[in-house]
Motif scaffolding. Sequence first.
Motif, short mmCIF file in Angstrom:
data_model
loop_
_atom_site.label_atom_id
_atom_site.label_comp_id
_atom_site.label_asym_id
_atom_site.label_seq_id
_atom_site.Cartn_x
_atom_site.Cartn_y
_atom_site.Cartn_z
N PRO A 271 16.13 8.24 49.96
CA PRO A 271 16.19 7.76 49.00
C PRO A 271 17.31 6.42 48.68
O PRO A 271 18.21 5.97 49.57
CB PRO A 271 17.43 8.70 47.43
CG PRO A 271 18.27 9.97 48.85
CD PRO A 271 16.83 9.95 50.00
N SER B 26 19.38 5.37 46.82
CA SER B 26 21.20 4.94 45.72
C SER B 26 21.48 6.38 46.55
O SER B 26 21.21 7.55 46.81
CB SER B 26 21.08 5.17 44.49
OG SER B 26 22.33 5.56 43.87
N THR C 49 24.61 7.48 44.48
CA THR C 49 24.40 7.93 43.68
C THR C 49 23.06 9.51 43.65
O THR C 49 22.71 10.57 43.30
CB THR C 49 23.95 8.18 42.23
OG1 THR C 49 22.63 7.03 41.97
CG2 THR C 49 24.72 6.86 41.65
N ASN C 50 22.39 9.42 44.65
CA ASN C 50 21.06 10.77 45.11
C ASN C 50 21.67 12.08 45.69
O ASN C 50 21.54 12.82 45.89
CB ASN C 50 20.17 9.71 46.02
CG ASN C 50 19.47 9.38 45.00
OD1 ASN C 50 19.55 8.14 44.87
ND2 ASN C 50 18.05 9.90 44.04
N SER D 142 19.06 13.71 36.34
CA SER D 142 20.68 12.63 37.39
C SER D 142 19.22 12.11 38.95
O SER D 142 18.89 13.08 38.75
CB SER D 142 21.18 13.94 37.91
OG SER D 142 21.24 14.33 38.36
N ASP D 143 20.04 11.85 39.62
CA ASP D 143 19.19 11.11 40.72
C ASP D 143 19.09 11.90 41.64
O ASP D 143 18.70 12.58 42.60
CB ASP D 143 19.76 9.88 41.13
CG ASP D 143 20.11 8.68 40.37
OD1 ASP D 143 18.70 8.85 39.74
OD2 ASP D 143 20.36 7.32 40.51
N TYR D 144 20.91 13.40 41.54
CA TYR D 144 20.08 13.39 42.84
C TYR D 144 19.55 15.25 42.71
O TYR D 144 19.26 15.63 43.31
CB TYR D 144 22.29 14.05 43.00
CG TYR D 144 22.22 14.91 41.73
CD1 TYR D 144 23.83 13.78 40.50
CD2 TYR D 144 22.92 16.17 41.27
CE1 TYR D 144 24.02 14.24 39.67
CE2 TYR D 144 23.18 16.59 40.25
CZ TYR D 144 23.92 15.54 39.84
OH TYR D 144 24.99 16.63 38.33
N VAL D 145 19.04 15.42 41.19
CA VAL D 145 18.48 16.19 40.59
C VAL D 145 16.92 15.99 40.99
O VAL D 145 16.29 16.99 41.96
CB VAL D 145 18.17 17.03 39.19
CG1 VAL D 145 17.11 17.23 39.16
CG2 VAL D 145 19.26 17.73 39.70
N PHE E 193 16.18 13.75 43.79
CA PHE E 193 16.19 13.47 45.01
C PHE E 193 16.44 14.86 45.54
O PHE E 193 15.19 15.88 46.20
CB PHE E 193 17.95 13.26 45.42
CG PHE E 193 17.50 13.26 46.97
CD1 PHE E 193 16.69 12.61 48.33
CD2 PHE E 193 19.33 13.89 48.06
CE1 PHE E 193 17.04 12.88 49.15
CE2 PHE E 193 19.53 13.14 49.04
CZ PHE E 193 17.76 13.15 49.54
#
Lengths: 267, 334
Positions: free
Chosen positions: A98, A100, A102-103, B229-232, B234
Amino acid sequence: MNTPILTVSELGVGFVQYAGGLRTRTVPGITGLDLEVREGEILAVLGASGSGKTLLAQAILGILPHNAHVTGEIRYRGERLTAARRRRTLGREISYIPQSVTNLDPLMPVGGQVRIGLDPKTAEQEQRRLFARYGLADEAARLYPFELSGGMLRRVLFATGVRDTVRLVIADEPTPGLHAEAVAEVLRHLRELAADGAAVLLITHDILSAVTVAERVAVMNGGRLVTVESASAFTGEGDGLGHPFARELWRALPQNRFSAGGVEWRW
Amino acid sequence: MNARRPAGAVPVMPRLILLRVLRLASLLAGVSVLAFVLVRNSPIDPIQAYIGADVDLTDEQLAKLRERWGLDRSPVEQYLAWAGTLLRGDFGTSTLYKAPVTDVMGARFGASLALMAVAWTLSGVLGYLLGAVAAMHRGRLADRVVSWYSYTLSATPAFWLGIVFLVVFSVWLGWFPVGLAGPQGVPAADVTFAQRLHHFVLPAITLSAVGVANIAMHTREKMTDVLNSDYVAFARARGETGAQIFKNHGFRNSVVPAVTLQFAYFAELFGGSVLAETVFSYPGLGSTLTEAALGGDVPLLLGIVLVSAVFVFTGNLIADVVNAAIDPRIRRRA
């Protein structure tokens, strides 16, 4: 030549919106997109913000927002990429790098995040190997994302995507905000993945990185694929470029003609 | 690699606790001064409250009593004398119960503590689960049911809910007793555990029901943020399933506000228990506080105020410690 890994045909992505009352309308994101990425090849998808390149990645990965509506067909190694097939392949054969940092989960040590999806028996060992490959210290595995620098986090993101079984890598804007050396490093890592036989889809708005690393460059604009050019044609005055939009784009670069362009392209 | 400490070693924690202990000392000093000033300026006359309204004393006798109790001295002297005895662990004698305040509080605190502990655990666990489920099914039936329940219960005063429960479950259905901690007319020592439990259920449910709403709504919001969120995103792109996402990312990231809230909720829990205990005539610390205030029992009143301050402070302290344990960023900042 090599076998196609990813084949996208007539892909359309639209967003359903409420247009007053109960009437809905569909806002187009991507229209009629066709492309193919082959084994061992890097295909760069080039476009400005809003051109639909990230939507393309999200559509392939099946992580579009809920109100998105997808038409057309996405095939992975010859078979339709359905939800069931994604469950089997995402994280194993198809990997996503990804954009960013923040991923990364802020509350999980980065080593643990790299180990997700690895076989638990060998995960520890494999993660160490990946850390070594990307120049990360072993002790960094126990640190949380906020304790690492941006460059290190980007290498962690790479480590999360690299698996022995990977056949397709989708890298979403891996270079912006990095200094030249770091960009070169990221591009080198992508080349390595392709050399290992993976198909790489590099999504970027950085023309120079795209043309230095990729074999072919797909140019997107306004949710459509304008043209697919050979990377080697992006040279000199760009006379070898087939499509006028690609030529405009190339010539608009400061180190080239720095022309204002301004031609509106309609289809 | 820079020289930052690995996540495991946290000598920060003792410093954090030491700071909080100092803060507790200053808090107690503040609360005791405030409570003292309020009581001194209240219409309660400690001597009247002590001897009762029907005993007539001559002015001379009253003056002697005042002198003996130190009421003729300046407020500052009075406060210091009181604070001095407090520091030695002597909270004085309850005028209502004619027994040391510490004994009265000790007996009542046990009953309240059981009530609050059950309500606290139930509301925390249930509230978190309901909030998490609502967020994961946002916009669908489960979410609407949880939201409806939470909004309704947030707008419901605990004492009113207690009265409704009493009317429905005790008066109409006859399932539970109307009040007290055991059957009427039976000495406390002879009350069986089953009877205790039987009397315990309604007050506990009343207290829990209100607490659930708060936790559920906060967890729902936080979990929604986490899921968006971005991490989820991802994690999804890496092929993690819903259960894996919850286990790997959802739980830790969403539980922090729930924990903070749940420990900070000690204050409301205490306030709620005052109301619930009064409605159910449940002999806990809360109903004793009401009695002490209405009966002019100054030592008991002040004692309970101080104990409840410590109680609420402890809640916040635990919240800080637990948060620091979950979130390394807080640990580093503390």
